[in-house]
Design a protein around this motif. Structure first.
Motif, PDB file in Angstrom:
ATOM      1  N   ILE A   1       2.403  -2.563  -0.129  1.00 28.66           N
ATOM      2  CA  ILE A   1       3.051  -2.218  -1.392  1.00 28.66           C
ATOM      3  C   ILE A   1       4.189  -3.202  -1.685  1.00 28.66           C
ATOM      4  O   ILE A   1       4.996  -3.509  -0.806  1.00 28.66           O
ATOM      5  CB  ILE A   1       3.598  -0.783  -1.352  1.00 28.66           C
ATOM      6  CG1 ILE A   1       2.454   0.209  -1.125  1.00 28.66           C
ATOM      7  CG2 ILE A   1       4.344  -0.448  -2.633  1.00 28.66           C
ATOM      8  CD1 ILE A   1       2.912   1.630  -0.855  1.00 28.66           C
ATOM      9  N   GLU A   2       4.245  -3.674  -2.919  1.00 25.46           N
ATOM     10  CA  GLU A   2       5.336  -4.564  -3.325  1.00 25.46           C
ATOM     11  C   GLU A   2       6.560  -3.715  -3.653  1.00 25.46           C
ATOM     12  O   GLU A   2       6.577  -2.971  -4.633  1.00 25.46           O
ATOM     13  CB  GLU A   2       4.929  -5.384  -4.541  1.00 25.46           C
ATOM     14  CG  GLU A   2       5.958  -6.433  -4.943  1.00 25.46           C
ATOM     15  CD  GLU A   2       5.483  -7.315  -6.074  1.00 25.46           C
ATOM     16  OE1 GLU A   2       6.331  -8.049  -6.628  1.00 25.46           O
ATOM     17  OE2 GLU A   2       4.280  -7.257  -6.412  1.00 25.46           O
TER      18      GLU A   2
ATOM     19  N   ASP B   1       9.438   6.278   3.656  1.00 22.36           N
ATOM     20  CA  ASP B   1       9.874   6.277   2.259  1.00 22.36           C
ATOM     21  C   ASP B   1      11.055   7.216   2.036  1.00 22.36           C
ATOM     22  O   ASP B   1      11.893   6.972   1.158  1.00 22.36           O
ATOM     23  CB  ASP B   1       8.708   6.651   1.337  1.00 22.36           C
ATOM     24  CG  ASP B   1       7.809   5.455   1.039  1.00 22.36           C
ATOM     25  OD1 ASP B   1       8.231   4.310   1.317  1.00 22.36           O
ATOM     26  OD2 ASP B   1       6.698   5.655   0.513  1.00 22.36           O
ATOM     27  N   ALA B   2      11.154   8.278   2.827  1.00 20.16           N
ATOM     28  CA  ALA B   2      12.341   9.145   2.747  1.00 20.16           C
ATOM     29  C   ALA B   2      13.585   8.358   3.157  1.00 20.16           C
ATOM     30  O   ALA B   2      14.659   8.502   2.555  1.00 20.16           O
ATOM     31  CB  ALA B   2      12.166  10.364   3.642  1.00 20.16           C
TER      32      ALA B   2
ATOM     33  N   PHE C   1      12.202   3.426  -8.076  1.00 24.60           N
ATOM     34  CA  PHE C   1      11.028   3.221  -7.224  1.00 24.60           C
ATOM     35  C   PHE C   1      10.847   4.386  -6.252  1.00 24.60           C
ATOM     36  O   PHE C   1       9.725   4.841  -6.017  1.00 24.60           O
ATOM     37  CB  PHE C   1      11.179   1.911  -6.446  1.00 24.60           C
ATOM     38  CG  PHE C   1       9.900   1.433  -5.808  1.00 24.60           C
ATOM     39  CD1 PHE C   1       9.014   0.625  -6.514  1.00 24.60           C
ATOM     40  CD2 PHE C   1       9.584   1.772  -4.502  1.00 24.60           C
ATOM     41  CE1 PHE C   1       7.833   0.181  -5.928  1.00 24.60           C
ATOM     42  CE2 PHE C   1       8.410   1.334  -3.908  1.00 24.60           C
ATOM     43  CZ  PHE C   1       7.529   0.529  -4.624  1.00 24.60           C
ATOM     44  N   TYR C   2      11.950   4.892  -5.687  1.00 25.40           N
ATOM     45  CA  TYR C   2      11.861   5.902  -4.639  1.00 25.40           C
ATOM     46  C   TYR C   2      12.204   7.318  -5.086  1.00 25.40           C
ATOM     47  O   TYR C   2      12.090   8.256  -4.290  1.00 25.40           O
ATOM     48  CB  TYR C   2      12.748   5.509  -3.461  1.00 25.40           C
ATOM     49  CG  TYR C   2      12.230   4.293  -2.736  1.00 25.40           C
ATOM     50  CD1 TYR C   2      11.040   4.352  -2.013  1.00 25.40           C
ATOM     51  CD2 TYR C   2      12.905   3.074  -2.788  1.00 25.40           C
ATOM     52  CE1 TYR C   2      10.542   3.223  -1.367  1.00 25.40           C
ATOM     53  CE2 TYR C   2      12.418   1.951  -2.141  1.00 25.40           C
ATOM     54  CZ  TYR C   2      11.233   2.037  -1.434  1.00 25.40           C
ATOM     55  OH  TYR C   2      10.736   0.929  -0.790  1.00 25.40           O
TER      56      TYR C   2
ATOM     57  N   ASN D   1       2.706   8.754  -5.241  1.00 25.23           N
ATOM     58  CA  ASN D   1       2.263   8.293  -6.551  1.00 25.23           C
ATOM     59  C   ASN D   1       1.021   7.420  -6.434  1.00 25.23           C
ATOM     60  O   ASN D   1       0.485   7.215  -5.341  1.00 25.23           O
ATOM     61  CB  ASN D   1       3.397   7.584  -7.303  1.00 25.23           C
ATOM     62  CG  ASN D   1       3.820   6.273  -6.649  1.00 25.23           C
ATOM     63  OD1 ASN D   1       3.129   5.710  -5.801  1.00 25.23           O
ATOM     64  ND2 ASN D   1       4.975   5.760  -7.059  1.00 25.23           N
ATOM     65  N   GLN D   2       0.561   6.900  -7.560  1.00 19.41           N
ATOM     66  CA  GLN D   2      -0.680   6.126  -7.586  1.00 19.41           C
ATOM     67  C   GLN D   2      -0.584   4.831  -6.790  1.00 19.41           C
ATOM     68  O   GLN D   2      -1.601   4.306  -6.330  1.00 19.41           O
ATOM     69  CB  GLN D   2      -1.081   5.828  -9.033  1.00 19.41           C
ATOM     70  CG  GLN D   2      -1.471   7.075  -9.825  1.00 19.41           C
ATOM     71  CD  GLN D   2      -1.914   6.751 -11.236  1.00 19.41           C
ATOM     72  OE1 GLN D   2      -1.621   5.670 -11.769  1.00 19.41           O
ATOM     73  NE2 GLN D   2      -2.613   7.678 -11.864  1.00 19.41           N
ATOM     74  N   ARG D   3       0.634   4.317  -6.621  1.00 19.43           N
ATOM     75  CA  ARG D   3       0.811   3.077  -5.847  1.00 19.43           C
ATOM     76  C   ARG D   3       0.857   3.338  -4.348  1.00 19.43           C
ATOM     77  O   ARG D   3       0.895   2.403  -3.554  1.00 19.43           O
ATOM     78  CB  ARG D   3       2.085   2.365  -6.283  1.00 19.43           C
ATOM     79  CG  ARG D   3       2.032   1.773  -7.669  1.00 19.43           C
ATOM     80  CD  ARG D   3       3.330   1.109  -8.058  1.00 19.43           C
ATOM     81  NE  ARG D   3       4.398   2.078  -8.259  1.00 19.43           N
ATOM     82  CZ  ARG D   3       5.624   1.769  -8.674  1.00 19.43           C
ATOM     83  NH1 ARG D   3       5.932   0.502  -8.895  1.00 19.43           N
ATOM     84  NH2 ARG D   3       6.529   2.704  -8.852  1.00 19.43           N
ATOM     85  N   GLY D   4       0.895   4.628  -3.980  1.00 18.60           N
ATOM     86  CA  GLY D   4       0.969   4.966  -2.566  1.00 18.60           C
ATOM     87  C   GLY D   4       2.378   5.158  -2.058  1.00 18.60           C
ATOM     88  O   GLY D   4       2.592   5.310  -0.851  1.00 18.60           O
TER      89      GLY D   4
END
Length: 218
Positions: free
Chosen positions: A58-59, A89-90, A113-114, A197-200
């Motif tokens: 993921i970018e 991600d948390a 983003f997060y 989300n859709q981007r993972g």
């Protein structure tokens, strides 16, 4: 981070300190409550601890804290790959809001983003409170005792503790550091909900925090 002598907005429970707290804010009625936000309380919460630097395809927005600030994620690695991704991600979300406060910007690539939904709204409001108060912070925050619960393939809950005893408010203009001694309020329990989300990306969508929680005081 100890946050002192500043009332917060109605979106957060009344307090006498300015805290690194977003995602729904503090709730005095839930003091000591360590249930993960959005969880079915009959489920099993599995201990976990992923790395905030876990790599993937993921970018992501680049987030670099200044030399005088450090986020330490202790034992932040899970045996299960999915839980590991959620926890990573948390952790990134927590650093993203710290980055926004330090930059003095309520809109940063990391926040959008997060975070999403209620958590994004309250996070932006919280950064603005720091700006209005004219303060930033310095020092080290330790995040520990992470726990994760998968609700389904696209939603999960994460709880963790924060030790702010070695981080301090700093005046934005004068750089004067407030080193008021730490106390029980230097420990915070976070309970958050994340959605994929859709981007993972597992975005924080809601949550609460409890300052001075006995769950986190060591």
């Amino acid at each position: 981070m100890k946050r002192r002598s500043l009332p917060v907005a109605a979106a957060f429970a009344a307090t006498t300190a300015l805290l690194l707290t977003a995602c729904g804010g503090e709730d005095d009625n839930t003091k000591g409550n360590d249930k993960i936000a959005g969880a079915d309380t009959s489920g099993t919460i599995t201990s976990a601890s992923p790395s905030a630097s876990a790599s993937d395809s993921i970018e992501r927005p680049a987030i670099t804290l200044p030399d005088d600030v450090e986020d330490v994620f202790e034992n932040w690695k899970a045996a299960d790959a999915t839980q590991d991704t959620v926890l990573a991600d948390a952790a990134r979300a927590q650093t993203a809001i710290n980055d926004a406060i330090l930059k003095g910007k309520s809109e940063t690539p990391g926040l959008t983003f997060y975070y999403k939904g209620k958590a994004l709204t309250t996070s932006v409001q919280w950064v603005e409170k720091w700006l209005d108060a004219g303060i930033t912070y310095t020092g080290t925050t330790r995040y520990y005792s992470p726990k994760v619960q998968m609700f389904d393939s696209k939603s999960a809950g994460v709880s963790f503790c924060a030790d702010e005893t070695k981080a301090y408010n700093k005046d934005r203009k004068t750089s004067e550091v407030d080193k008021t001694p730490a106390d029980d309020d230097s420990y915070v329990l976070y309970n958050t909900r994340l959605e994929k989300n859709q981007r993972g990306v597992w975005q924080t969508s809601d949550g609460t925090s409890v300052r001075g929680s006995k769950t986190c005081i060591q």
